[in-house]
Design an enzyme around this catalytic site. Structure first.
Site, PDB file in Angstrom:
ATOM      1  N   GLY A   1      -0.840   6.982   6.753  1.00 46.61           N
ATOM      2  CA  GLY A   1      -2.245   7.391   6.755  1.00 46.61           C
ATOM      3  C   GLY A   1      -3.140   6.301   7.324  1.00 46.61           C
ATOM      4  O   GLY A   1      -2.666   5.200   7.628  1.00 46.61           O
ATOM      5  N   GLN A   2      -4.419   6.592   7.456  1.00 46.55           N
ATOM      6  CA  GLN A   2      -5.366   5.616   8.017  1.00 46.55           C
ATOM      7  C   GLN A   2      -5.336   4.310   7.226  1.00 46.55           C
ATOM      8  O   GLN A   2      -5.166   3.226   7.778  1.00 46.55           O
ATOM      9  CB  GLN A   2      -6.797   6.157   7.943  1.00 46.55           C
ATOM     10  CG  GLN A   2      -7.084   7.393   8.728  1.00 46.55           C
ATOM     11  CD  GLN A   2      -8.590   7.606   8.818  1.00 46.55           C
ATOM     12  OE1 GLN A   2      -9.207   7.142   9.766  1.00 46.55           O
ATOM     13  NE2 GLN A   2      -9.171   8.289   7.859  1.00 46.55           N
TER      14      GLN A   2
ATOM     15  N   ASP B   1       6.286   7.297   2.699  1.00 38.13           N
ATOM     16  CA  ASP B   1       5.344   8.400   2.904  1.00 38.13           C
ATOM     17  C   ASP B   1       6.093   9.704   2.683  1.00 38.13           C
ATOM     18  O   ASP B   1       7.316   9.686   2.459  1.00 38.13           O
ATOM     19  CB  ASP B   1       4.760   8.327   4.330  1.00 38.13           C
ATOM     20  CG  ASP B   1       3.349   8.879   4.376  1.00 38.13           C
ATOM     21  OD1 ASP B   1       3.124   9.989   3.877  1.00 38.13           O
ATOM     22  OD2 ASP B   1       2.468   8.188   4.904  1.00 38.13           O
TER      23      ASP B   1
ATOM     24  N   ALA C   1      -3.011  10.951  -0.063  1.00 37.72           N
ATOM     25  CA  ALA C   1      -4.018  11.920  -0.526  1.00 37.72           C
ATOM     26  C   ALA C   1      -3.923  13.164   0.343  1.00 37.72           C
ATOM     27  O   ALA C   1      -3.424  13.111   1.470  1.00 37.72           O
ATOM     28  CB  ALA C   1      -5.430  11.338  -0.420  1.00 37.72           C
TER      29      ALA C   1
ATOM     30  N   TYR D   1      -7.107   5.117  -4.768  1.00 31.11           N
ATOM     31  CA  TYR D   1      -8.382   5.303  -4.053  1.00 31.11           C
ATOM     32  C   TYR D   1      -8.958   6.691  -4.336  1.00 31.11           C
ATOM     33  O   TYR D   1      -8.217   7.675  -4.422  1.00 31.11           O
ATOM     34  CB  TYR D   1      -8.177   5.137  -2.538  1.00 31.11           C
ATOM     35  CG  TYR D   1      -7.727   3.737  -2.180  1.00 31.11           C
ATOM     36  CD1 TYR D   1      -8.663   2.738  -1.899  1.00 31.11           C
ATOM     37  CD2 TYR D   1      -6.378   3.402  -2.189  1.00 31.11           C
ATOM     38  CE1 TYR D   1      -8.252   1.443  -1.610  1.00 31.11           C
ATOM     39  CE2 TYR D   1      -5.953   2.111  -1.903  1.00 31.11           C
ATOM     40  CZ  TYR D   1      -6.896   1.139  -1.617  1.00 31.11           C
ATOM     41  OH  TYR D   1      -6.500  -0.142  -1.337  1.00 31.11           O
TER      42      TYR D   1
ATOM     43  N   THR E   1     -12.996   9.023  -3.849  1.00 28.87           N
ATOM     44  CA  THR E   1     -13.939   9.398  -2.797  1.00 28.87           C
ATOM     45  C   THR E   1     -15.382   9.551  -3.285  1.00 28.87           C
ATOM     46  O   THR E   1     -15.615   9.906  -4.457  1.00 28.87           O
ATOM     47  CB  THR E   1     -13.483  10.736  -2.166  1.00 28.87           C
ATOM     48  OG1 THR E   1     -14.469  11.184  -1.243  1.00 28.87           O
ATOM     49  CG2 THR E   1     -13.302  11.826  -3.218  1.00 28.87           C
TER      50      THR E   1
ATOM     51  N   TYR F   1     -11.743  19.557  -2.625  1.00 31.72           N
ATOM     52  CA  TYR F   1     -11.240  18.198  -2.416  1.00 31.72           C
ATOM     53  C   TYR F   1     -11.862  17.240  -3.445  1.00 31.72           C
ATOM     54  O   TYR F   1     -11.152  16.474  -4.110  1.00 31.72           O
ATOM     55  CB  TYR F   1     -11.564  17.754  -0.984  1.00 31.72           C
ATOM     56  CG  TYR F   1     -11.359  16.291  -0.719  1.00 31.72           C
ATOM     57  CD1 TYR F   1     -10.077  15.745  -0.630  1.00 31.72           C
ATOM     58  CD2 TYR F   1     -12.455  15.434  -0.547  1.00 31.72           C
ATOM     59  CE1 TYR F   1      -9.894  14.392  -0.391  1.00 31.72           C
ATOM     60  CE2 TYR F   1     -12.280  14.086  -0.292  1.00 31.72           C
ATOM     61  CZ  TYR F   1     -11.003  13.555  -0.220  1.00 31.72           C
ATOM     62  OH  TYR F   1     -10.821  12.213   0.026  1.00 31.72           O
TER      63      TYR F   1
ATOM     64  N   LYS G   1      -9.924  15.137  -6.386  1.00 35.10           N
ATOM     65  CA  LYS G   1      -9.932  13.671  -6.440  1.00 35.10           C
ATOM     66  C   LYS G   1     -10.504  13.177  -7.777  1.00 35.10           C
ATOM     67  O   LYS G   1     -10.028  12.189  -8.333  1.00 35.10           O
ATOM     68  CB  LYS G   1     -10.751  13.088  -5.272  1.00 35.10           C
ATOM     69  CG  LYS G   1     -10.131  13.284  -3.897  1.00 35.10           C
ATOM     70  CD  LYS G   1      -8.827  12.532  -3.691  1.00 35.10           C
ATOM     71  CE  LYS G   1      -8.977  11.037  -3.654  1.00 35.10           C
ATOM     72  NZ  LYS G   1      -7.685  10.356  -3.361  1.00 35.10           N
TER      73      LYS G   1
HETATM   74  N1  NAP Z   1     -10.690   9.826   5.100  1.00 36.09           N
HETATM   75  C1  NAP Z   1     -11.869   9.731   4.483  1.00 36.09           C
HETATM   76  O1  NAP Z   1     -12.926   9.945   5.097  1.00 36.09           O
HETATM   77  C2  NAP Z   1     -11.935   9.330   3.045  1.00 36.09           C
HETATM   78  C3  NAP Z   1     -13.185   9.288   2.421  1.00 36.09           C
HETATM   79  C4  NAP Z   1     -13.255   8.905   1.078  1.00 36.09           C
HETATM   80  C5  NAP Z   1     -12.112   8.589   0.383  1.00 36.09           C
HETATM   81  N2  NAP Z   1     -10.910   8.656   1.006  1.00 36.09           N
HETATM   82  C6  NAP Z   1      -9.716   8.328   0.207  1.00 36.09           C
HETATM   83  O2  NAP Z   1      -9.121   7.158   0.774  1.00 36.09           O
HETATM   84  C7  NAP Z   1      -7.709   7.225   0.612  1.00 36.09           C
HETATM   85  C8  NAP Z   1      -7.029   7.030   1.968  1.00 36.09           C
HETATM   86  O3  NAP Z   1      -7.459   8.068   2.831  1.00 36.09           O
HETATM   87  P1  NAP Z   1      -6.977   8.146   4.360  1.00 36.09           P
HETATM   88  O4  NAP Z   1      -8.174   8.525   5.157  1.00 36.09           O
HETATM   89  O5  NAP Z   1      -6.189   6.943   4.705  1.00 36.09           O
HETATM   90  O6  NAP Z   1      -6.035   9.426   4.262  1.00 36.09           O
HETATM   91  P2  NAP Z   1      -5.021   9.985   5.372  1.00 36.09           P
HETATM   92  O7  NAP Z   1      -5.174   9.267   6.644  1.00 36.09           O
HETATM   93  O8  NAP Z   1      -5.159  11.475   5.335  1.00 36.09           O
HETATM   94  O9  NAP Z   1      -3.605   9.582   4.767  1.00 36.09           O
HETATM   95  C9  NAP Z   1      -3.100  10.188   3.618  1.00 36.09           C
HETATM   96  C10 NAP Z   1      -1.624   9.910   3.552  1.00 36.09           C
HETATM   97  O10 NAP Z   1      -1.080  10.665   2.458  1.00 36.09           O
HETATM   98  C11 NAP Z   1       0.116  11.292   2.914  1.00 36.09           C
HETATM   99  N3  NAP Z   1       0.414  12.479   2.140  1.00 36.09           N
HETATM  100  C12 NAP Z   1      -0.176  13.689   2.192  1.00 36.09           C
HETATM  101  N4  NAP Z   1       0.451  14.540   1.367  1.00 36.09           N
HETATM  102  C13 NAP Z   1       1.444  13.843   0.757  1.00 36.09           C
HETATM  103  C14 NAP Z   1       2.434  14.174  -0.199  1.00 36.09           C
HETATM  104  N5  NAP Z   1       2.553  15.403  -0.709  1.00 36.09           N
HETATM  105  N6  NAP Z   1       3.281  13.200  -0.590  1.00 36.09           N
HETATM  106  C15 NAP Z   1       3.224  11.968  -0.074  1.00 36.09           C
HETATM  107  N7  NAP Z   1       2.308  11.598   0.847  1.00 36.09           N
HETATM  108  C16 NAP Z   1       1.428  12.525   1.257  1.00 36.09           C
HETATM  109  C17 NAP Z   1      -0.201  11.640   4.353  1.00 36.09           C
HETATM  110  O11 NAP Z   1       0.989  11.936   5.054  1.00 36.09           O
HETATM  111  P3  NAP Z   1       0.888  12.916   6.318  1.00 36.09           P
HETATM  112  O12 NAP Z   1       0.070  12.230   7.331  1.00 36.09           O
HETATM  113  O13 NAP Z   1       2.324  13.080   6.688  1.00 36.09           O
HETATM  114  O14 NAP Z   1       0.239  14.173   5.801  1.00 36.09           O
HETATM  115  C18 NAP Z   1      -0.863  10.352   4.817  1.00 36.09           C
HETATM  116  O15 NAP Z   1       0.064   9.371   5.150  1.00 36.09           O
HETATM  117  C19 NAP Z   1      -7.415   8.573  -0.048  1.00 36.09           C
HETATM  118  O16 NAP Z   1      -7.345   8.403  -1.441  1.00 36.09           O
HETATM  119  C20 NAP Z   1      -8.640   9.397   0.280  1.00 36.09           C
HETATM  120  O17 NAP Z   1      -8.863  10.442  -0.652  1.00 36.09           O
HETATM  121  C21 NAP Z   1     -10.786   9.002   2.318  1.00 36.09           C
END
Ligand code: NAP
Length: 294
Positions: free
Chosen positions: A10-11, A30, A59, A98, A100, A124, A128
């Site tokens: 993920g990011q 992952d 997530a 983490y 949100t 969502y 969370k």
């Molecule tokens: N992105 C935002 O704008 C944002 C904003 C506020 C808070 N956050 C929080 O920050 C944290 C990191 O977010 P991010 O943006 O890095 O998220 P992301 O890029 O969507 O990465 C999420 C990771 O979780 C993996 N995942 C999804 N379903 C899964 C499962 N069933 N079992 C195991 N792994 C799984 C995904 O794998 P795949 O890629 O293979 O699906 C991906 O590697 C999260 O807690 C998120 O809620 C994010």
């Protein structure tokens, strides 16, 4: 120290995979090696690696899709983190998790504090919030970082989308009635690892003393429109842009399945004072990210 990082493609997880290295032996997994929607998979993974520190960067982050996939979002975001917390507690391990800004309804009109009452307005956000509560109920040694508007340039994000639109559309409308803290995934990972490093030899007691929920995001806030303007400004290849007018729009101009909070920026004072760390202004971070992120 034995570190288990979940969600390393993920990011945020991608960046953590690098920044956690100096702290110990990192095992990074992952989906499908670990499935956060499956209790047994979570339990077996933790049991197998016996970590001292678990960092959960997994997530379900598809905000619109979550509206029609409530059960999956709830399993990954709402239930999985609680199972992880139970397993961490059995091992006396620290759990870093983490959450949100979307746990808030966005009606406050100024940056949210940790003491403000959440009231999520989409699936969502509800999932969370359930995850935060599940970790807190277990009451082990946990750190929950509520972050916001996370971006990187190596995966689809608002920044990469704006760069693509800038190369396709002569006129571009971006909403100016959604406001939060743009947060570079790399900065978030660096800061997480920096504070973990501060714990030094007294790792468990030092972190256990500071356990809790913290807001952690880019300093300051902006509307998506203001953010887009900055992305145009810091575009490393401005000659490729075809956009002649970038205009503000209303969220109602772009109907979507999930509602978004209008003002969900978070106040990170508690984090900064507890860990004695600075959070760089979001504009400065964006400028660096757009020069360096690959
Ligand atoms: N992105 C935002 O704008 C944002 C904003 C506020 C808070 N956050 C929080 O920050 C944290 C990191 O977010 P991010 O943006 O890095 O998220 P992301 O890029 O969507 O990465 C999420 C990771 O979780 C993996 N995942 C999804 N379903 C899964 C499962 N069933 N079992 C195991 N792994 C799984 C995904 O794998 P795949 O890629 O293979 O699906 C991906 O590697 C999260 O807690 C998120 O809620 C994010």
């Amino acid at each position: 120290m034995n570190i288990l990082l979940l969600g390393n493609t993920g990011q945020l997880g991608w960046e953590l995979q690098r920044t956690l290295q100096p702290l110990g032996i990192v095992t990074a997994l992952d989906y499908p090696e670990v499935n956060m929607a499956d209790r047994d998979s979570i339990r077996q993974t933790v049991y197998r690696f016996q970590p001292d520190l678990i960092v959960n960067a997994t997530a379900y982050t598809a905000v619109d899709k979550a509206e029609s996939e409530f059960q999956l979002a709830q399993a990954i975001n709402g239930i999985g983190p609680g199972i992880l917390a139970e397993e961490a507690r059995k091992l006396n391990a620290i759990l870093v998790h983490y959450s949100t800004d979307y746990v808030f309804d966005g009606k406050k009109g100024s940056p949210y504090l940790e003491t403000d009452t959440p009231n999520p307005i989409n699936v969502y956000g509800r999932s969370k919030l359930a995850g935060e509560q599940a970790v807190q109920v277990v009451n082990g040694a946990y750190l929950i970082f509520r972050t916001a508007w996370v971006y990187s340039l190596r995966r689809d994000s608002f920044v990469t989308k704006v760069l693509q639109w800038a190369r396709k559309n002569e006129t571009l409308h971006v909403v100016d009635d959604q406001i939060s803290n743009p947060t570079w995934a790399r900065m978030l990972a660096e800061i997480t690892s920096l504070l973990l490093a501060r714990a030094g030899d007294t790792f468990l007691p030092w972190l256990a003393e500071r356990k809790g929920l913290y807001h952690l995001a880019g300093d300051g806030f902006a509307s998506r429109f203001e953010w887009a303007k900055m992305i145009f400004k810091y575009d490393p290849l401005p000659r490729e842009q075809v956009t002649k007018s970038l205009l503000p729009a209303a969220t109602t101009d772009f109907p979507s399945p999930a509602q978004r909070p209008p003002f969900s920026a978070v106040d990170c004072t508690k984090f900064k004072s507890t860990f004695d760390l600075q959070l760089p202004p979001w504009e400065k971070t964006l400028a660096i990210a757009m020069k360096m992120d690959l």
